[in-house]
Write a protein that holds these residues in place. Structure first.
Motif, short mmCIF file in Angstrom:
data_model
loop_
_atom_site.label_atom_id
_atom_site.label_comp_id
_atom_site.label_asym_id
_atom_site.label_seq_id
_atom_site.Cartn_x
_atom_site.Cartn_y
_atom_site.Cartn_z
N ILE A 115 3.81 4.01 -6.84
CA ILE A 115 2.43 4.21 -7.28
C ILE A 115 2.06 3.28 -8.43
O ILE A 115 1.00 2.64 -8.42
CB ILE A 115 2.20 5.68 -7.68
N VAL A 116 2.94 3.18 -9.44
CA VAL A 116 2.63 2.35 -10.61
C VAL A 116 2.46 0.88 -10.23
O VAL A 116 1.47 0.25 -10.62
CB VAL A 116 3.71 2.54 -11.70
N PRO A 117 3.40 0.26 -9.47
CA PRO A 117 3.19 -1.14 -9.09
C PRO A 117 1.93 -1.37 -8.26
O PRO A 117 1.22 -2.36 -8.45
CB PRO A 117 4.45 -1.49 -8.30
N VAL A 118 1.63 -0.44 -7.33
CA VAL A 118 0.43 -0.61 -6.52
C VAL A 118 -0.82 -0.47 -7.38
O VAL A 118 -1.80 -1.21 -7.20
CB VAL A 118 0.43 0.43 -5.36
N THR A 119 -0.78 0.45 -8.35
CA THR A 119 -1.91 0.60 -9.27
C THR A 119 -2.10 -0.66 -10.10
O THR A 119 -3.24 -1.11 -10.33
CB THR A 119 -1.69 1.82 -10.18
N ARG A 120 -1.00 -1.26 -10.57
CA ARG A 120 -1.11 -2.52 -11.32
C ARG A 120 -1.70 -3.62 -10.46
O ARG A 120 -2.53 -4.41 -10.91
CB ARG A 120 0.27 -2.94 -11.82
N LEU A 121 -1.25 -3.69 -9.20
CA LEU A 121 -1.76 -4.72 -8.29
C LEU A 121 -3.25 -4.53 -8.05
O LEU A 121 -4.02 -5.51 -8.05
CB LEU A 121 -0.99 -4.65 -6.98
N ARG A 122 -3.68 -3.29 -7.87
CA ARG A 122 -5.11 -3.04 -7.67
C ARG A 122 -5.92 -3.41 -8.92
O ARG A 122 -7.00 -4.01 -8.82
CB ARG A 122 -5.33 -1.57 -7.32
N ALA A 123 -5.38 -3.07 -10.10
CA ALA A 123 -6.08 -3.43 -11.33
C ALA A 123 -6.17 -4.95 -11.47
O ALA A 123 -7.19 -5.49 -11.91
CB ALA A 123 -5.37 -2.82 -12.53
N GLY A 124 -5.08 -5.65 -11.09
CA GLY A 124 -5.10 -7.11 -11.15
C GLY A 124 -6.14 -7.69 -10.21
O GLY A 124 -6.86 -8.65 -10.57
N LEU A 125 -6.26 -7.13 -9.00
CA LEU A 125 -7.28 -7.60 -8.06
C LEU A 125 -8.69 -7.35 -8.59
O LEU A 125 -9.59 -8.18 -8.40
CB LEU A 125 -7.09 -6.90 -6.71
N GLN A 126 -8.88 -6.22 -9.25
CA GLN A 126 -10.19 -5.95 -9.83
C GLN A 126 -10.51 -6.95 -10.94
O GLN A 126 -11.65 -7.41 -11.06
CB GLN A 126 -10.22 -4.51 -10.38
N ARG A 127 -9.50 -7.30 -11.75
CA ARG A 127 -9.75 -8.32 -12.79
C ARG A 127 -10.05 -9.68 -12.16
O ARG A 127 -10.90 -10.43 -12.67
CB ARG A 127 -8.54 -8.40 -13.72
N MET A 128 -9.35 -10.00 -11.07
CA MET A 128 -9.62 -11.26 -10.39
C MET A 128 -11.03 -11.27 -9.82
O MET A 128 -11.72 -12.30 -9.85
CB MET A 128 -8.61 -11.48 -9.28
N SER A 129 -11.47 -10.11 -9.29
CA SER A 129 -12.84 -10.03 -8.77
C SER A 129 -13.86 -10.22 -9.87
O SER A 129 -14.97 -10.71 -9.62
CB SER A 129 -13.06 -8.67 -8.09
N ALA A 130 -13.49 -9.81 -11.08
CA ALA A 130 -14.38 -10.00 -12.23
C ALA A 130 -14.21 -11.39 -12.85
O ALA A 130 -14.67 -11.63 -13.96
CB ALA A 130 -14.12 -8.93 -13.28
#
Length: 201
Positions: free
Chosen positions: A127-142
């Motif tokens: 869960i933690v690595p997938v959550t980090r990956l999703r947060a990273g994708l959101q930052r990339m989208s921004a």
């Protein structure tokens, strides 16, 4: 059988004595037909030896010879020893049952602890690595192209984090080059505009 004077009295007594011998033999050696086996306890086996001794030396000879009163006189002692044997067996069974219950409680506690540990490790490893990956994708989208993920593992999720970082490097490089190219084109257009303006003048 001793108290009833019947024509087949001796045969009946012999049959009862044989049944008693079979029962005592099953207690001593166990039975193949059903799980009858005394606990491996010295006190229980000593008490069984006392029952067998009382039966073989006193009660059985009296019954075999039709001595009713002698058998009845020996019966209380035989019964007391048998009751003591049964009490010892029941106590041993109760002790083993209690131990079994404690073992079952321990196994249940281990299962609960194992389940909690699995849930925690699942959260920590997945869960933690997938959550980090999703947060990273959101930052990339921004358009935060400088964001990177920590690569702390060598498994598939670690490979995903490394791939994300490589992608972020390429996007950052492309975005930086794009800005430089836009700046160059803007300068070129500015120069061309000046030249056109100069020619026009």
């Amino acid at each position: 059988a001793l108290l009833h004077a019947t024509p087949d009295r001796s045969l009946h007594i012999a049959s009862k004595l044989a049944q008693m011998d079979v029962s005592l033999a099953q207690l001593t050696r166990g039975s193949s037909d059903r799980p009858v086996m005394l606990p491996d306890d010295a006190e229980i086996h000593a008490q069984l030896a006392g029952v067998l001794s009382q039966w073989e030396t006193t009660a059985k000879p009296a019954a075999s010879h039709g001595q009713t009163q002698a058998y009845l006189d020996a019966l209380p002692e035989l019964t007391d020893r048998a009751d003591r044997l049964v009490s010892l067996i029941e106590h041993d069974n109760a002790r083993k049952t209690a131990a079994l219950r404690w073992t079952q409680a321990g196994l249940a506690a281990m299962a609960a602890a194992g389940t909690a540990a699995m849930i925690y490790l699942l959260y920590l490893w997945i869960i933690v690595p997938v959550t980090r990956l999703r947060a990273g994708l959101q930052r990339m989208s921004a358009q935060e192209f400088g964001s990177r993920l920590p690569v702390t593992r060598a498994d598939e999720l670690g490979a995903l984090a490394a791939g994300f970082n490589e992608m972020a490097d390429k996007l950052e490089s492309l975005y930086a080059n794009l800005e430089a190219r836009v700046t160059d084109k803007t300068e070129q257009l500015h120069k061309q505009n000046q030249e056109i303006l100069f020619l026009y003048e």
